[in-house]
Design a protein around this motif. Structure first.
Motif: not given
Length: 233
Positions: A55-81
């Motif tokens: 959540n802090a990977a964007n180096q901001s105090d703000r919460q990671q944007r939803s489209e960025r969270r979606e992309a991280c989940i998608d690519i991580l799920a693919c990697i786990l596959h």
């Protein structure tokens, strides 16, 4: 009203209807622990606090944007596959027993992401310590280098965060036992073929000279004897 408010933003993302990775239909079913992990990481979309470093990977105090969270989940799920349970490396098994890494364009296409968006997600996962990435280069004859698919490895600590620590250890032990069993079966088959060749050549056992004849000596004798045998009538 703009289309973005109805369908999501320009990358096709809709905060109310996130799209998650779905394994290709023709692919063999992966181990249950990996499939459960793919489902579990989807919680990060609604609860980014479960993976605070991501959540802090964007180096901001703000919460990671939803489209960025979606992309991280998608690519991580693919990697786990494509993760090997024993080594936690991300690769595709090859017929000769080796493995091949996955290129970024391949990962992006399977995840349903644009390549730049996939690259950013990989950087975020790496920054969060969820995966490690080791670039690979091949030196060509002219002295230049050609990039190869990087070696990616999933951190075992991700499974601990998801509550799968003991389960992972159990599955890794079973997977290692299966792998060693396959290696032993292959070794026994090879040895049996050598022994049948020795029997077919009707060889005499080499005399002892203080030690047993080696397998290499047996094979050399077998080949020599086969060359001396007349062709079948």
């Amino acid at each position: 009203m703009s289309n973005n408010l109805i369908l999501g933003n320009k990358c096709g993302h809709s905060p109310d209807a996130p799209r998650f990775f779905s394994a290709p239909e023709k692919h063999a079913k992966r181990p249950e622990i990996l499939r459960r992990a793919q489902v579990a990481i989807q919680d990060y979309f609604r609860k980014p606090e479960i993976l605070p470093l991501l959540n802090a990977a964007n180096q901001s105090d703000r919460q990671q944007r939803s489209e960025r969270r979606e992309a991280c989940i998608d690519i991580l799920a693919c990697i786990l596959h494509y993760t090997d349970l024993v080594t936690l490396r991300v690769a595709i098994p090859q017929p000769d027993g080796s493995t091949a890494g996955l290129t970024m364009p391949y990962l992006a296409a399977l995840s349903g992401l644009g390549e730049r968006r996939a690259e950013r997600a990989i950087r975020d996962l790496k920054a969060a310590g969820i995966i490690t990435v080791h670039p690979i280069c091949e030196k060509l004859k002219d002295g230049t280098y050609k990039g190869q698919a990087a070696i990616r490895t999933v951190s075992k600590h991700l499974f601990t965060v998801l509550g799968f620590y003991d389960w992972l250890r159990h599955e890794q032990r079973k997977a290692q036992e299966r792998r060693m069993s396959k290696i032993e079966k292959k070794r026994r088959k090879a040895l049996a073929n050598v022994q049948m060749g020795i029997n077919a050549a009707n060889l005499n056992t080499p005399e002892r000279t203080g030690h047993m004849a080696s397998a290499a000596e047996h094979i050399a004798s077998m080949k020599a004897a086969l060359k001396r045998r007349p062709p079948p009538a």
